[in-house]
Scaffold this motif. Structure first.
Motif, mmCIF file in Angstrom:
data_model
loop_
_atom_site.group_PDB
_atom_site.id
_atom_site.type_symbol
_atom_site.label_atom_id
_atom_site.label_comp_id
_atom_site.label_asym_id
_atom_site.label_seq_id
_atom_site.Cartn_x
_atom_site.Cartn_y
_atom_site.Cartn_z
ATOM 1 N N ARG A 13 0.834 -1.202 0.000
ATOM 2 C CA ARG A 13 0.000 0.000 0.000
ATOM 3 C C ARG A 13 0.875 1.260 0.000
ATOM 4 O O ARG A 13 0.538 2.261 -0.658
ATOM 5 C CB ARG A 13 -0.905 -0.010 1.244
ATOM 6 C CG ARG A 13 -1.951 -1.114 1.249
ATOM 7 C CD ARG A 13 -3.206 -0.689 0.506
ATOM 8 N NE ARG A 13 -3.853 0.432 1.169
ATOM 9 C CZ ARG A 13 -4.725 0.318 2.163
ATOM 10 N NH1 ARG A 13 -5.042 -0.891 2.637
ATOM 11 N NH2 ARG A 13 -5.287 1.386 2.691
ATOM 12 N N LEU A 14 1.977 1.234 0.734
ATOM 13 C CA LEU A 14 2.889 2.384 0.750
ATOM 14 C C LEU A 14 3.510 2.605 -0.626
ATOM 15 O O LEU A 14 3.633 3.745 -1.088
ATOM 16 C CB LEU A 14 3.990 2.163 1.791
ATOM 17 C CG LEU A 14 3.549 2.226 3.257
ATOM 18 C CD1 LEU A 14 4.687 1.779 4.166
ATOM 19 C CD2 LEU A 14 3.093 3.632 3.632
ATOM 20 N N GLU A 15 3.907 1.532 -1.284
ATOM 21 C CA GLU A 15 4.501 1.666 -2.614
ATOM 22 C C GLU A 15 3.487 2.240 -3.611
ATOM 23 O O GLU A 15 3.801 3.156 -4.385
ATOM 24 C CB GLU A 15 5.000 0.303 -3.087
ATOM 25 C CG GLU A 15 5.520 0.281 -4.521
ATOM 26 C CD GLU A 15 6.754 1.140 -4.709
ATOM 27 O OE1 GLU A 15 6.971 1.621 -5.840
ATOM 28 O OE2 GLU A 15 7.503 1.342 -3.731
ATOM 29 N N ILE A 16 2.275 1.719 -3.578
ATOM 30 C CA ILE A 16 1.240 2.224 -4.480
ATOM 31 C C ILE A 16 0.958 3.700 -4.197
ATOM 32 O O ILE A 16 0.776 4.500 -5.123
ATOM 33 C CB ILE A 16 -0.042 1.384 -4.335
ATOM 34 C CG1 ILE A 16 0.196 -0.036 -4.873
ATOM 35 C CG2 ILE A 16 -1.202 2.046 -5.069
ATOM 36 C CD1 ILE A 16 -0.950 -0.990 -4.594
ATOM 37 N N ARG A 17 0.931 4.069 -2.920
ATOM 38 C CA ARG A 17 0.660 5.477 -2.576
ATOM 39 C C ARG A 17 1.747 6.386 -3.100
ATOM 40 O O ARG A 17 1.455 7.505 -3.575
ATOM 41 C CB ARG A 17 0.551 5.631 -1.051
ATOM 42 C CG ARG A 17 0.138 7.031 -0.628
ATOM 43 C CD ARG A 17 -1.285 7.305 -1.091
ATOM 44 N NE ARG A 17 -1.721 8.652 -0.797
ATOM 45 C CZ ARG A 17 -1.632 9.691 -1.639
ATOM 46 N NH1 ARG A 17 -1.103 9.505 -2.844
ATOM 47 N NH2 ARG A 17 -2.082 10.873 -1.305
ATOM 48 N N MET A 18 3.000 5.942 -3.033
ATOM 49 C CA MET A 18 4.090 6.777 -3.542
ATOM 50 C C MET A 18 3.983 6.938 -5.051
ATOM 51 O O MET A 18 4.162 8.042 -5.585
ATOM 52 C CB MET A 18 5.442 6.154 -3.157
ATOM 53 C CG MET A 18 6.626 7.064 -3.388
ATOM 54 S SD MET A 18 6.587 8.478 -2.261
ATOM 55 C CE MET A 18 7.689 9.610 -3.105
ATOM 56 N N LEU A 19 3.666 5.856 -5.752
ATOM 57 C CA LEU A 19 3.514 5.944 -7.201
ATOM 58 C C LEU A 19 2.342 6.840 -7.582
ATOM 59 O O LEU A 19 2.432 7.645 -8.524
ATOM 60 C CB LEU A 19 3.316 4.543 -7.783
ATOM 61 C CG LEU A 19 4.517 3.587 -7.681
ATOM 62 C CD1 LEU A 19 4.136 2.202 -8.151
ATOM 63 C CD2 LEU A 19 5.700 4.128 -8.493
ATOM 64 N N ARG A 20 1.233 6.721 -6.862
ATOM 65 C CA ARG A 20 0.078 7.584 -7.139
ATOM 66 C C ARG A 20 0.418 9.053 -6.897
ATOM 67 O O ARG A 20 0.000 9.928 -7.656
ATOM 68 C CB ARG A 20 -1.101 7.169 -6.256
ATOM 69 C CG ARG A 20 -1.742 5.847 -6.632
ATOM 70 C CD ARG A 20 -2.793 5.461 -5.602
ATOM 71 N NE ARG A 20 -3.757 6.549 -5.404
ATOM 72 C CZ ARG A 20 -4.464 6.712 -4.286
ATOM 73 N NH1 ARG A 20 -4.289 5.892 -3.261
ATOM 74 N NH2 ARG A 20 -5.321 7.714 -4.190
#
Length: 392
Positions: A226-233
């Motif tokens: 979830r943290l990785e996806i949030r950074m990409l978003r």
């Protein structure tokens, strides 16, 4: 040495009453006494003029009284001292024989000085209020990004110090938090690449996601995802609004304290400095892990591994950002954190306590670099409590 501020220190109260208190430079028994110096100056000038000969007239010097008041008093106080100066000038000057009176020209000078001083004071107070409002906004931002945590939060004894490279700033790209949840307590510490408000915005985005995911998700891998996806978003959003942040990423360490295995922790390292385990007997470094920084998952197909490492009761986990490990002395040598800790523990094993540990690392880092930090610096120490607690 520049003044440094811990984000977990005493928090000022916001709002107008606090702003008024902060604008009072001189207080006597809890009351505003800023009017005392200009009033004493006025009395001194009047007495000196009255006790000298007619050839030495200094009563027109009262023009400086409202000017002094404008620097330290409020608008009404400055205006009152301006009027009092004018009245004092008239009373003292007319007490002299006509041939020694300074007359109308100096009366106009004192009148103009009082008016100008009042206007200058008004501008000063307006600027101070604007500055205090900006400080309150910055303080609110800091408390939103790096919220204060109560003692024993999540069943952990914890201590932290956050130092900004810019002594006037209140928050930067470093971030950390503890989140108790349905499946144990998790903590996150990280450092967003870059500086300024853009780094603060990215840190806030990651912390918001961490606080929700760490509370609800059962598996630590899911929190990391979830943290990785949030950074990409976040990076894609910045690109969509025309901000060039394609290279934005964040290093970090995600730690879980499982309730079912109180002698171990789970760690996912996103390209960050590995944490240290500090005990009264010495220091050991956790394995570094092979994870890439958050925001760079497109460079690899493998997610960062979960490391399960022993952490016995009473052992303290120390996490720092590169402001500590990359602090340099005058010769350009990096701060030897592990060696410094080993020597400190040999002298006093109590240094392993989270609060003493954070204080030691903070003082030693600043001593090593002479108080000139090249980067934002976070020092975060946690240790399981004998009896765990749970928060929300």
């Amino acid at each position: 040495m520049a003044d440094r501020r811990s984000v977990l220190g005493q928090l000022p109260h916001g709002g107008p009453p606090d702003a008024v208190q902060r604008q009072k430079p001189l207080r006597l028994r809890g009351r505003n006494a800023a009017w005392v110096p200009p009033l004493l100056l006025l009395v001194g000038i009047a007495l000196l003029d009255a006790n000298t000969s007619g050839r030495f007239r200094i009563i027109s010097w009262v023009v400086v009284v409202p000017a002094v008041a404008a620097a330290i008093c409020g608008v009404l106080g400055t205006m009152a001292l301006g009027v009092l100066s004018l009245l004092t000038y008239g009373a003292v000057d007319t007490a002299w024989p006509h041939q020694y009176q300074t007359g109308l020209p100096d009366f106009i000078l004192v009148l103009a000085g009082g008016v100008l001083a009042t206007l200058a004071c008004s501008l000063r107070v307006r600027g101070e209020r604007r500055m205090l409002h900006m400080r309150d906004v910055a303080e609110t931002t800091r408390r939103t990004v790096l919220r204060p945590m109560p003692p024993g939060w999540g069943g952990l004894d914890h201590a932290a110090v956050y130092l900004t490279a810019d002594s006037e700033a209140r928050v930067g790209g470093d971030f950390y938090d503890i989140q108790p949840g349905l499946h144990g307590t998790r903590l996150l510490l990280g450092d967003v690449q870059g500086k300024g408000l853009a780094a603060v915005e990215a840190a806030a985005a990651l912390l918001g996601t961490f606080r929700e995911a760490a509370y609800h998700e059962r598996v630590l891998d899911t929190v990391a995802g979830r943290l990785e996806i949030r950074m990409l978003r976040h990076v894609r959003y910045c690109a969509a609004v025309g901000r060039d942040e394609a290279d934005r990423f964040a290093t970090g360490v995600l730690v879980a304290f499982p309730e079912e295995t109180p002698a171990t922790v789970e760690v996912i390292n996103f390209g960050h400095e590995p944490p240290l385990v500090v005990t009264p007997d010495g220091v050991r470094r956790l394995p570094p892990g092979d994870g890439l920084p958050l925001g760079l998952s497109e460079l690899t197909l493998a997610p960062p591994p979960v490391l399960r490492v022993p952490l016995a009761p009473g052992e303290t986990l120390l996490l720092v950002t590169d402001g500590v490990t990359e602090a340099r002395d005058a010769a350009g040598d990096f701060f030897p954190l592990r060696d410094a800790l080993a020597k400190a523990l040999a002298r006093d094993p109590r240094t392993a306590d989270p609060h003493l540990l954070v204080r030691f690392v903070c003082d030693a880092t600043l001593d090593h670099c002479g108080g000139r930090l090249a980067d934002d610096t976070t020092i975060f120490a946690v240790r399981r409590r004998a009896r765990g607690g749970r928060g929300t």
